[in-house]
Each structure stands twice: as C-alpha cells, then as structure tokens.
Design a protein around this motif. Structure first.
Motif, PDB file in Angstrom:
ATOM      1  N   VAL A  29     -24.988  -3.287  89.554  1.00  0.00           N
ATOM      2  CA  VAL A  29     -24.930  -4.309  88.507  1.00  0.00           C
ATOM      3  C   VAL A  29     -24.383  -3.714  87.210  1.00  0.00           C
ATOM      4  CG1 VAL A  29     -26.282  -5.867  87.060  1.00  0.00           C
ATOM      5  CG2 VAL A  29     -26.760  -5.706  89.509  1.00  0.00           C
ATOM      6  N   GLU A  30     -24.857  -2.527  86.836  1.00  0.00           N
ATOM      7  CA  GLU A  30     -24.343  -1.867  85.630  1.00  0.00           C
ATOM      8  C   GLU A  30     -22.838  -1.623  85.737  1.00  0.00           C
ATOM      9  OE1 GLU A  30     -26.780   1.417  83.802  1.00  0.00           O
ATOM     10  OE2 GLU A  30     -27.804   1.212  85.725  1.00  0.00           O
ATOM     11  N   ILE A  31     -22.417  -1.150  86.889  1.00  0.00           N
ATOM     12  CA  ILE A  31     -20.991  -0.881  87.086  1.00  0.00           C
ATOM     13  C   ILE A  31     -20.193  -2.162  86.974  1.00  0.00           C
ATOM     14  CG2 ILE A  31     -19.272  -0.189  88.815  1.00  0.00           C
ATOM     15  CD1 ILE A  31     -21.362   1.893  89.785  1.00  0.00           C
ATOM     16  N   GLN A  32     -20.678  -3.250  87.571  1.00  0.00           N
ATOM     17  CA  GLN A  32     -19.964  -4.527  87.494  1.00  0.00           C
ATOM     18  C   GLN A  32     -19.866  -5.011  86.054  1.00  0.00           C
ATOM     19  OE1 GLN A  32     -18.240  -6.295  89.981  1.00  0.00           O
ATOM     20  NE2 GLN A  32     -17.516  -7.144  88.057  1.00  0.00           N
ATOM     21  N   GLN A  33     -20.912  -4.787  85.263  1.00  0.00           N
ATOM     22  CA  GLN A  33     -20.854  -5.166  83.848  1.00  0.00           C
ATOM     23  C   GLN A  33     -19.708  -4.458  83.143  1.00  0.00           C
ATOM     24  OE1 GLN A  33     -25.561  -6.119  82.826  1.00  0.00           O
ATOM     25  NE2 GLN A  33     -24.810  -4.032  82.629  1.00  0.00           N
ATOM     26  N   TRP A  34     -19.578  -3.151  83.385  1.00  0.00           N
ATOM     27  CA  TRP A  34     -18.514  -2.385  82.746  1.00  0.00           C
ATOM     28  C   TRP A  34     -17.139  -2.782  83.270  1.00  0.00           C
ATOM     29  CZ3 TRP A  34     -19.204  -0.249  78.330  1.00  0.00           C
ATOM     30  CH2 TRP A  34     -20.438   0.292  77.974  1.00  0.00           C
ATOM     31  N   LEU A  35     -17.045  -3.081  84.549  1.00  0.00           N
ATOM     32  CA  LEU A  35     -15.761  -3.531  85.093  1.00  0.00           C
ATOM     33  C   LEU A  35     -15.356  -4.870  84.479  1.00  0.00           C
ATOM     34  CD1 LEU A  35     -16.022  -2.626  88.901  1.00  0.00           C
ATOM     35  CD2 LEU A  35     -14.990  -1.299  87.038  1.00  0.00           C
ATOM     36  N   GLU A  84     -16.907   0.387  68.907  1.00  0.00           N
ATOM     37  CA  GLU A  84     -18.174   0.524  68.185  1.00  0.00           C
ATOM     38  C   GLU A  84     -19.356   0.395  69.152  1.00  0.00           C
ATOM     39  OE1 GLU A  84     -17.923  -2.440  65.175  1.00  0.00           O
ATOM     40  OE2 GLU A  84     -16.381  -1.354  64.024  1.00  0.00           O
ATOM     41  N   GLY A  85     -19.279  -0.604  70.033  1.00  0.00           N
ATOM     42  CA  GLY A  85     -20.340  -0.785  71.019  1.00  0.00           C
ATOM     43  C   GLY A  85     -20.359   0.326  72.050  1.00  0.00           C
ATOM     44  N   LEU A  86     -19.179   0.739  72.504  1.00  0.00           N
ATOM     45  CA  LEU A  86     -19.085   1.795  73.507  1.00  0.00           C
ATOM     46  C   LEU A  86     -19.628   3.105  72.970  1.00  0.00           C
ATOM     47  CD1 LEU A  86     -18.032   2.732  76.291  1.00  0.00           C
ATOM     48  CD2 LEU A  86     -15.791   3.060  75.231  1.00  0.00           C
ATOM     49  N   ASP A  87     -19.314   3.410  71.713  1.00  0.00           N
ATOM     50  CA  ASP A  87     -19.794   4.653  71.111  1.00  0.00           C
ATOM     51  C   ASP A  87     -21.318   4.678  71.056  1.00  0.00           C
ATOM     52  OD1 ASP A  87     -18.536   7.089  69.837  1.00  0.00           O
ATOM     53  OD2 ASP A  87     -19.952   6.537  68.249  1.00  0.00           O
ATOM     54  N   LYS A  88     -21.919   3.551  70.737  1.00  0.00           N
ATOM     55  CA  LYS A  88     -23.387   3.468  70.709  1.00  0.00           C
ATOM     56  C   LYS A  88     -23.972   3.635  72.108  1.00  0.00           C
ATOM     57  CE  LYS A  88     -23.566   0.486  66.626  1.00  0.00           C
ATOM     58  NZ  LYS A  88     -23.827  -0.893  66.132  1.00  0.00           N
ATOM     59  N   GLU A  89     -23.345   3.026  73.101  1.00  0.00           N
ATOM     60  CA  GLU A  89     -23.837   3.124  74.475  1.00  0.00           C
ATOM     61  C   GLU A  89     -23.771   4.549  74.997  1.00  0.00           C
ATOM     62  OE1 GLU A  89     -25.118   0.737  76.785  1.00  0.00           O
ATOM     63  OE2 GLU A  89     -25.459  -0.233  74.852  1.00  0.00           O
ATOM     64  N   LEU A  90     -22.794   5.310  74.524  1.00  0.00           N
ATOM     65  CA  LEU A  90     -22.623   6.686  75.002  1.00  0.00           C
ATOM     66  C   LEU A  90     -23.493   7.692  74.263  1.00  0.00           C
ATOM     67  CD1 LEU A  90     -18.757   6.694  75.576  1.00  0.00           C
ATOM     68  CD2 LEU A  90     -20.522   7.053  77.331  1.00  0.00           C
ATOM     69  N   ALA A  91     -24.233   7.257  73.276  1.00  0.00           N
ATOM     70  CA  ALA A  91     -25.154   8.161  72.579  1.00  0.00           C
ATOM     71  C   ALA A  91     -26.272   8.561  73.537  1.00  0.00           C
ATOM     72  CB  ALA A  91     -25.735   7.471  71.345  1.00  0.00           C
ATOM     73  N   PHE A 126     -22.145   9.670  80.801  1.00  0.00           N
ATOM     74  CA  PHE A 126     -21.156   8.723  81.296  1.00  0.00           C
ATOM     75  C   PHE A 126     -21.663   7.304  81.102  1.00  0.00           C
ATOM     76  CE2 PHE A 126     -20.385  12.696  83.596  1.00  0.00           C
ATOM     77  CZ  PHE A 126     -19.030  12.865  83.347  1.00  0.00           C
ATOM     78  N   LEU A 127     -20.856   6.320  81.464  1.00  0.00           N
ATOM     79  CA  LEU A 127     -21.168   4.935  81.097  1.00  0.00           C
ATOM     80  C   LEU A 127     -22.478   4.431  81.687  1.00  0.00           C
ATOM     81  CD1 LEU A 127     -17.684   3.164  81.220  1.00  0.00           C
ATOM     82  CD2 LEU A 127     -18.859   4.210  79.288  1.00  0.00           C
ATOM     83  N   ALA A 162     -16.835   2.992  86.928  1.00  0.00           N
ATOM     84  CA  ALA A 162     -16.802   2.391  85.589  1.00  0.00           C
ATOM     85  C   ALA A 162     -16.071   3.316  84.621  1.00  0.00           C
ATOM     86  CB  ALA A 162     -18.221   2.105  85.103  1.00  0.00           C
ATOM     87  N   ASP A 163     -16.366   4.600  84.701  1.00  0.00           N
ATOM     88  CA  ASP A 163     -15.703   5.568  83.824  1.00  0.00           C
ATOM     89  C   ASP A 163     -14.215   5.666  84.150  1.00  0.00           C
ATOM     90  OD1 ASP A 163     -18.141   7.025  82.413  1.00  0.00           O
ATOM     91  OD2 ASP A 163     -18.665   6.748  84.519  1.00  0.00           O
ATOM     92  N   ILE A 164     -13.879   5.594  85.425  1.00  0.00           N
ATOM     93  CA  ILE A 164     -12.473   5.625  85.826  1.00  0.00           C
ATOM     94  C   ILE A 164     -11.733   4.425  85.243  1.00  0.00           C
ATOM     95  CG2 ILE A 164     -10.884   5.667  87.785  1.00  0.00           C
ATOM     96  CD1 ILE A 164     -12.700   8.177  87.473  1.00  0.00           C
ATOM     97  N   ALA A 165     -12.377   3.261  85.282  1.00  0.00           N
ATOM     98  CA  ALA A 165     -11.747   2.033  84.783  1.00  0.00           C
ATOM     99  C   ALA A 165     -11.518   2.080  83.276  1.00  0.00           C
ATOM    100  CB  ALA A 165     -12.608   0.820  85.146  1.00  0.00           C
ATOM    101  N   PHE A 166     -12.369   2.768  82.555  1.00  0.00           N
ATOM    102  CA  PHE A 166     -12.294   2.783  81.087  1.00  0.00           C
ATOM    103  C   PHE A 166     -11.421   3.896  80.529  1.00  0.00           C
ATOM    104  CE2 PHE A 166     -15.259  -0.527  80.498  1.00  0.00           C
ATOM    105  CZ  PHE A 166     -15.267  -0.848  79.154  1.00  0.00           C
TER     106      PHE A 166
END
Length: 206
Positions: free
Chosen positions: A93-99, A137-144, A148-149, A157-161
C-alpha cells in the motif's frame, strides 16, 4: 537461452530511465531500442501494437508487452525479484501511494518543468516549478529519519522517484533547500547496479 527484454525508450526520458535502472539492478539482460520520436517512430503501427498510446517506455519481454513505466516496475518486480525485496507485500500500500504520487505530482512538477527546458514543451513552466517545490517540501519531510521512501530498504517506489528528482535542476528546480532529498539521492546512487541517466546542460544544470 531466453532473449533479452526489449526496452523501447528515449534515453533522456526519466520514465524510461526508471525501467533501465531497475533492469540493471535486477541484472536482467536488455536490448535498448531508441525511438526516433522526432520523426514519429512512436506512432508507427508496429510500435502502437506494443503501446496503444504511442508513449515511451514499453517493453517486450519475449512476447509479453507491458507499457507505462510504473506498471513495468511492478511487472518486473513480480516476475524477476524472487527475493520480494523490491515490492514486499507488507509495504504494497505504501509503495502504491508513492507510485500514484509519481504519476501525479512528480509528473506534473519536476518532470513537466524539465520538459520545457530539455524538450521545449508548451507547458506552464512556473506552475510546474511550483508543483515541484510543493512535492519536494513534503518529500524532504518524509525522508527525515528514514533511508528510503518506505523505510530502511529501497523499493520500486525509490526507483520511480529517482530520475526526475535527481534531474530537477535541469528544469530550473533547485534541490539546495532539501538536504534529506539530496542524501537520499546519494543512497539510491550507491545501490548495486545503479546506472545514471544522461545529464542535459540546461536550466540550473547548465
């Protein structure tokens, strides 16, 4: 011996690089077929038989045609990643969200901004840059606090981004404000089998 997977691509497309990168990480033999899109090779009947919308990338896996870059990542993970590392069921589910975000904010933000500077696309550049910074901005916060994503291990997900984030400066989107993103890019680049996408000296990368 099984024939290599045929990857129909434009080498400067981040969508195509996703597939190239994942095939390299998986160690899958690949035959690159670079389409002359300026002369309409992507609209020829033989290619439209692979991809009905005439876009790149598409793959031909020994008679199985798959198109759309994120769908190809899912297909490759399910067929060739026997370890389950790249698309673990518990993170599906997390991966699908990022995709989904990759197909929306990433595509309409940094990818679209780069379309203007690299390909001369008729796209609202300022709007694309605004979307890109909102995303980052959102991605940077998520990666704190995470590597990886979706956690400690890389997934599709990381490959896609990766490509459109790494090449965002080509579209005049600076990554300087985003320390966590820049650290994450280095971790992706350290993965076994990593291959870069060609750089284009435009925008902030000129």
């Amino acid at each position: 011996m099984t024939a290599p997977i045929k990857l129909y691509r434009n080498p400067l497309s981040g969508h195509c690089h996703r597939v190239e990168l994942f095939l390299s990480i998986l160690g899958q033999p690949v035959e690159f077929i670079d389409l002359d899109m300026g002369n309409g090779a992507h609209l020829k009947p033989d290619y439209l038989a692979l991809h009905p919308f005439g876009q790149v990338p598409a793959i031909d896996d020994n008679g199985t045609a798959v198109w759309d870059s994120t769908a190809i990542l899912v297909y490759l993970a399910r067929k060739y990643d026997k370890s389950g590392r790249w698309m673990p069921e518990e993170k599906a589910v997390e991966i699908q969200q990022w995709l989904s975000i990759a197909s929306h904010l990433l595509a309409n933000g940094p990818a679209a901004a780069r379309l203007v500077t690299v390909f001369g696309a008729n796209v609202d550049h300022e709007r694309a840059k605004t979307i890109a910074h909102r995303l980052f901005e959102g991605l940077d916060k998520e990666l704190a606090g995470r590597a990886f994503l979706t956690g400690d291990e890389a997934t599709i997900a990381d490959i896609a981004f990766y490509a459109y984030t790494a090449h965002a400066p080509e579209g005049e989107v600076s990554l300087e404000p985003y320390a966590n993103i820049r650290a994450w890019l280095k971790r992706v680049e350290a993965l076994d089998g990593f291959v870069p996408m060609p750089k284009t000296a435009v925008g902030l990368a000129a």
